[in-house]
Design an enzyme around this catalytic site. Sequence first.
Site, PDB file in Angstrom:
ATOM      1  N   LYS A  17       2.206  -5.409   6.367  1.00 57.16           N
ATOM      2  CA  LYS A  17       1.148  -4.559   6.918  1.00 57.16           C
ATOM      3  C   LYS A  17       1.810  -3.406   7.665  1.00 57.16           C
ATOM      4  CE  LYS A  17      -2.975  -4.613   9.835  1.00 57.16           C
ATOM      5  NZ  LYS A  17      -2.508  -3.518  10.703  1.00 57.16           N
ATOM      6  N   SER A  18       1.717  -2.214   7.092  1.00 61.41           N
ATOM      7  CA  SER A  18       2.461  -1.066   7.615  1.00 61.41           C
ATOM      8  C   SER A  18       1.794  -0.448   8.832  1.00 61.41           C
ATOM      9  CB  SER A  18       2.593   0.010   6.530  1.00 61.41           C
ATOM     10  OG  SER A  18       3.224  -0.494   5.378  1.00 61.41           O
TER      11      SER A  18
END
Length: 379
Positions: free
Chosen positions: A61-62
């Site tokens: 999850k950036s």
Amino acid sequence: MNHSPVPDIPGIPVADCDWLKERIAGLLRLRNYKFPGAQPVSFGSGELKELEKEDYFVAEKSDGVRCLAFLTRARSTGEPEVYLFDRKSNFHVVTNMYFPIPQDKEYRKCHDDTIIDGEFVLDKRDDGSFELKFLLFDCLVVAKMPLIDRDLVKRLGYLKKDIIAPHQKMLLDRPDRKRTQPFAVEFKEQQFTYKLDAVFNIIMPNLRHGSDGLIFTSVRAPYNLGTSRKMIKWKPANENSVDFKVRLQYEPSRTIPGAIDATKKPTIDLLVWQGGTDYSYFTQLGITDEEWYSTFGKNARRFDGRIIECNYDPELQQKYNLASPWRFMRFRDDKPDGNHQSVVNNVMKSIADGVTKEELIDHLDVIRTAWKARNERKY
């Protein structure tokens, strides 16, 4: 988990975007436009069972900005246009960005009436500078053909074959276009859930941008326009975050009747969105005097009413004797409102019913066994 700056959406803001909304709604068969991006639910212990009974892909999850892109051509000139739009339904138009169709070996014809899903991140180069990248992870429409009713495997097939591969081939053959494009485009790597340890141990340590968790997406489910039970976000306990609206409460001035004392640190209320224009008090921000003055400084009052992202860290609350465990992370000017009460309830449930990294990894054998059993039944 590490963090990085949140990029601005590139391009020129579009003032009149009603026609864009109408076309996007039409392509997705919506009566009225709404931001179509699928939104994940939070991870709890019950989601471990979900990962057992159904195949999921997992990706890091950036730290970035969620953004969809509408690929089209200008009706007057036929030149390619890329319209980027976020959860605020702000539209930006980008030129010098080419997404050629796979059939055109001369790279003259670009995609039209195509919608792709991704996020912008800032990758840190070796020299300390940043490179803007658009990481793509889903596809909603290709050349007027809706894909939202198809499963993720088929959608990713179109994304890779029809959009990313021709774009990358063009850049190899036409380096002049690579030099002038405003951002890089890459596929966001995804793994089957039973390879989760590789995401933790290989992919995430080598990232050049920040990451604060994982995203699980059902392999077989259709694309859901809005909140999706088949898209799940996992974060470690101290990375669980909520977007709040800020309300500053200053003490009254002792010398000037009716005025406030702006020389002292105010009480910083965190408000939860109830829908419409309604907000309700949730808690205070946990922040030291030093952090307050270094973060907000002399311009503190201009931050009143802004949306900020806060993470939950009870250990630091106890260590510094803070008003609450909710700590400032960053401003979220890309969002029109804070998280809705229902989202906050889910985050609080996730915190109370949280699953640690170690528990996830310990469960991989069970997930892998269930995956093998499903695939053996197919043959």
